[in-house]
Design a protein around this motif. Structure first.
Motif, PDB file in Angstrom:
ATOM      1  N   ASN A  19      16.702  45.870  10.280  1.00  0.00           N
ATOM      2  CA  ASN A  19      16.700  45.494   8.873  1.00  0.00           C
ATOM      3  C   ASN A  19      18.101  45.548   8.284  1.00  0.00           C
ATOM      4  N   ARG A  61      11.769  40.961   5.395  1.00  0.00           N
ATOM      5  CA  ARG A  61      12.417  42.220   5.051  1.00  0.00           C
ATOM      6  C   ARG A  61      11.381  43.260   4.640  1.00  0.00           C
ATOM      7  N   THR A  75      10.682  46.729   6.634  1.00  0.00           N
ATOM      8  CA  THR A  75      10.850  48.012   5.937  1.00  0.00           C
ATOM      9  C   THR A  75       9.571  48.834   6.003  1.00  0.00           C
ATOM     10  N   GLY A 118      15.110  54.057   5.723  1.00  0.00           N
ATOM     11  CA  GLY A 118      14.993  52.608   5.801  1.00  0.00           C
ATOM     12  C   GLY A 118      14.742  51.977   4.445  1.00  0.00           C
ATOM     13  N   VAL A 119      13.843  52.583   3.653  1.00  0.00           N
ATOM     14  CA  VAL A 119      13.573  52.046   2.316  1.00  0.00           C
ATOM     15  C   VAL A 119      14.806  52.161   1.439  1.00  0.00           C
ATOM     16  N   THR A 142      17.217  49.505   2.568  1.00  0.00           N
ATOM     17  CA  THR A 142      16.774  48.180   2.150  1.00  0.00           C
ATOM     18  C   THR A 142      17.001  47.963   0.662  1.00  0.00           C
TER      19      THR A 142
END
Length: 855
Positions: free
Chosen positions: A284, A491, A495, A743-744, A747
């Protein structure tokens, strides 16, 4: 190109640092597990090599030399004299060492370890091979004197002069501590009690004429292998097992290896989860960075860089990230191993962090894992980067991949998903455990891959439902947050996938564990009819003295004894099966509810008869009335008649292979002198079981290792054992959530940068900072809940199939822990809020004019 690559890497170091954390965590668990296991192995190799005799003569490990439950395999002590006369033997000793003794202090508290390590009572010999040396007091002389190891004495506050009670197989005796011995090597966590060699055999084995082994030291110039050959010729290799020091060390290391494997596999499980979730994070991150650098990459192409150079540039950034993460991960793994070593000290295994072993394979594995995962994760984004047109430098390019069709994903996801569903359906229909488990593994892997691949296809329909209330609750801010999550399905899917993996695992294991608990509860209710069961805490046999005391307790009405024994049975189909059989006293039906397909307890427990599981009998051509040759310990043989066939789920007491059991009269005839494994106790008529329990516990005060359990206690015991597995799963979930939150955050942070001009325009037309933060939080929440919904749905399907595998082992109940499911969904929303805090704060602090002018 190299200079441009390095500048690009350093320009995005803050964003790449979040991805590096995933690499660091996965490498740390891999390196830590390898360092820890290498350290423990090396330490114990030195311990075994320094303490094992040159040649050891032991009883053979077969059924003929086996003893009944609770007794110890022995050799004649006089064998020591024959060994001592062998040419090349410098010294020989008759060793006595048992692990079935219990040592308690004057307050009836156990002196032994509570961590599962054994209490070893043995004869005291002061040799250069002893693992301990006398540091205070004097050696034991005659009956009633003993040495205790210093670690145990310190933990249990035992001093010289204190009196201890030793409960051994022959009976109970008292000793006075006359000395303290200190470990000269690593303490494996055991408690050691030493007795005078002249009395050890009588007190611990019931006869001074018996020993557990004979140790021989080689004379100068005689090799261990040569000495083993000479001693074997003198005593006979068919009667005894002989091992050199190296073979002893190898055997001990193999036993230790099973313990180390548990720790290693647990840590590698953590590493696997970190790797799997980290891949989504890195993919990502690189995908979004490349999308944001479309004009930059287009300019490089316009200036003459070919596709291969662009692809190589992106992969070089990934390898730099992997190198950075692997180096820090290796350092973190060293710290993790040091922490594990300290943790082992808390459990009594006194390892030294200063002797930590870092073999050449550890850094190799660390860099292979770190570099490999980042290279693999960045490969697809690198290919997309190479496909950027030189014309992209001349236009305000849209985010790469945002509007591309998802047909390829739909086709691949459908094909893989169909294969996974077929495997899970086959698992549910399978009739053999091994086949079902194999299909379950294949189905889990394929459905997980299919969900990850097809996840973006589910983004729009699912998030429209999950965020349907946002416009009504939060107005235009809620509508924009929902549309932001829908803007780029790829995406959003990638995520959410990081969180989905952990929650799918939790969902499946929660259903399996709840079903196991419900099945065991039902089995205990169906099979256990006694008011109480008296057993050792670790389920080892206990002396006849326990049964005598329990029987003499006021209010006890019925006591049915249970005893275990190894046997070998010759079946009609020609197979010879070695298993463990159970002997029960009469009136079994009063304390257990046994379901019979043929016959009953009277026939099963009759002298010269046995019972076995009906399915097992059908598989091997056995029926009621069949006569089976049975071999008992010590070489005793009998021909027993099948009196009954049971139709019993694998409940307590009947879970051994074949479910073979018979009466104690039969067992005593062919394998006398064993110890009881359990006592089933009913209150006498007119006595309330609630009043009987405290009496039993007072009776057994002097035996702290023995516990009184009722049905509720058994259920709690099973639930606690299953909870250990669940705690591991929850720990894996925690790790997955940590990386998923990264990850969030990553992102959203990159998304905020990507939408800088858009955010500036929204602020310019009147969007407040508070509303902007809420918009980003809602976007994060809906993505996290989307991942939770996918993960739990997938996990519930896995859980149903896991329960089908358990049903083949007799665990037929099915249960869904709805409380856990709801808590996980709520927790996912909280995770979304937490992950959005920093990106939302950063977005709200943007300068409006600078944001509008952003390129």
């Amino acid at each position: 190109m190299l200079k441009a690559t390095l500048r690009s890497f350093l320009a995005h170091r803050g964003r790449l640092a979040l991805s590096a954390l995933a690499v660091i965590l996965s490498v740390a668990f891999v390196a830590g597990s390898l360092i820890f296991s290498d350290t423990v192995t090396r330490t114990f190799d030195r311990l075994f090599a320094s303490t094992a005799a040159d040649v050891t003569v032991q009883p053979r490990q077969d059924l003929r030399s086996a003893r009944t439950s609770g007794t110890v395999r022995t050799v004649p002590a006089a064998l020591r004299d024959r060994v001592a006369k062998v040419d090349g033997v410098a010294a020989a000793r008759a060793e006595v060492s048992v692990q079935n003794a219990v040592v308690v202090d004057s307050r009836n508290k156990s002196v032994g370890p509570t961590t599962g390590a054994p209490t070893i009572a043995m004869a005291w010999y002061a040799t250069h091979r002893s693992p301990v040396r006398l540091t205070s007091g004097h050696a034991p002389h005659g009956p009633g004197e003993a040495l205790l190891d210093a670690d145990t004495a310190g933990k249990r506050h035992v001093r010289i002069g204190d009196r201890l009670t030793v409960q051994a197989q022959p009976g109970t005796f008292r000793v006075r501590v006359v000395g303290i011995a200190t470990f000269t090597t690593t303490n494996p966590g055991a408690a050691l009690l030493f007795l005078d060699p002249a009395v050890a055999g009588r007190e611990l084995l019931g006869s001074a004429a018996r020993a557990t082994s004979i140790s021989a030291d080689a004379a100068r110039g005689v090799s261990d292998a040569e000495l083993e050959r000479r001693v074997g010729a003198a005593v006979g290799t068919r009667t005894y097992d002989l091992k050199t020091a190296a073979e002893q060390a190898k055997s001990a290391a193999a036993t230790l290896g099973t313990f180390l494997d548990v720790i290693k596999y647990v840590m590698l499980g953590f590493a696997g989860v970190a790797l799997l979730v980290g891949v989504f994070l890195i993919v990502n991150t690189f995908s979004m960075l490349i999308a944001q650098r479309t004009r930059e990459l287009g300019l490089l192409r316009a200036l003459g860089a070919d596709r291969r150079q662009v692809r190589r540039s992106v992969l070089t950034e990934a390898l730099l990230l992997g190198l950075f993460g692997s180096t820090l991960g290796l350092a973190a793994g060293t710290g993790l191993a040091a922490g594990l070593i300290r943790l082992m000290s808390a459990f009594g295994m006194n390892l030294k962090a200063t002797e930590m072993v870092i073999g050449w394979g550890t850094p190799v594995a660390a860099y292979v894992v770190g570099l490999g995962v980042t290279f693999v994760a960045a490969y697809l984004p690198a290919r997309r980067a190479a496909a950027v047109s030189p014309m992209a430098a001349l236009v305000d390019a849209e985010v790469a991949g945002a509007g591309r069709p998802l047909k390829a994903r739909a086709i691949v996801g459908a094909v893989v998903g169909a294969a996974g569903a077929a495997a899970l359906a086959g698992c549910a229909a399978a009739t053999r455990t091994a086949q079902a488990a194999a299909l379950l593994g294949v189905g889990v892997a394929l459905t997980l891959i299919a969900t990850v691949v097809a996840g973006p296809l589910l983004v729009r329909p699912v998030i429209r439902v999950l965020g349907a209330a946002f416009p009504a609750l939060f107005g235009p801010v809620g509508r924009m947050s929902q549309r932001n999550a829908l803007r780029n399905p790829r995406r959003t899917g990638a995520t959410a996938a990081a969180l989905m993996v952990g929650l799918a695992l939790v969902g499946g294991m929660s259903v399996a564990s709840a079903s196991m608990s419900a099945s065991f509860d039902r089995q205990i209710d169906r099979t256990l009819g006694a008011d109480f069961v008296v057993q050792n805490a670790n389920f080892t046999p206990f002396t006849r003295e326990i049964a005598d005391r329990v029987t003499g307790t006021p209010g006890v009405g019925l006591v049915v004894r249970q005893r275990l024994t190894p046997i070998a049975v010759r079946l009609p189909d020609g197979r010879r099966e070695t298993t463990v059989a159970t002997g029960y006293g009469t009136r079994l039906d009063d304390v257990a509810h046994v379901t019979y397909a043929r016959g009953g307890s009277a026939a099963a427990l009759a002298d010269g008869h046995l019972a076995l599981d009906a399915d097992y009998a059908a598989d091997h051509g056995v029926r009621v009335g069949s006569v089976l040759p049975v071999e008992f310990p010590g070489g005793h043989r009998a021909e027993l008649t099948v009196g009954a066939l049971t139709d019993q789920e694998q409940a307590e007491g009947f879970g051994t292979q074949g479910g073979i059991f018979f009466g104690l009269t039969t067992l005593e005839k062919y394998a006398p002198g064993g110890q009881d494994a359990a006592l089933y106790v009913n209150a006498a008529p007119g006595t309330n079981p609630a009043d009987l329990r405290p009496r039993l516990e007072r009776t057994l005060t002097a035996f702290p290792q023995v516990q009184v359990r009722d049905q509720a206690d058994y259920k709690d015991l099973v639930h606690d054992q299953i909870a250990v597995l669940l705690y591991l799963v929850y720990a894996l979930l925690g790790l997955a959530i940590v990386i998923a939150v990264l990850g969030v955050v990553n992102t959203l942070a990159l998304s905020v940068v990507e939408r800088t001009r858009e955010i500036g325009l929204l602020r310019a037309i009147g969007l407040e900072r508070r509303q902007l933060r809420r918009m980003i939080r809602l976007e994060s929440v809906v993505i996290a809940v989307f991942g939770a919904v996918l993960g739990l749905a997938l996990g519930l399907v896995w859980g149903v199939c896991m329960q089908q595998v358990l049903a083949l082992r007799g665990l037929t109940a099915f249960a869904v822990p709805w409380g856990t499911i709801v808590a996980v969904v709520i927790g996912s929303a909280v995770v979304g809020v937490v992950a959005a805090l920093l990106p939302a704060l950063r977005a709200s602090r943007m300068n409006v004019l600078a944001a509008i002018a952003h390129e």
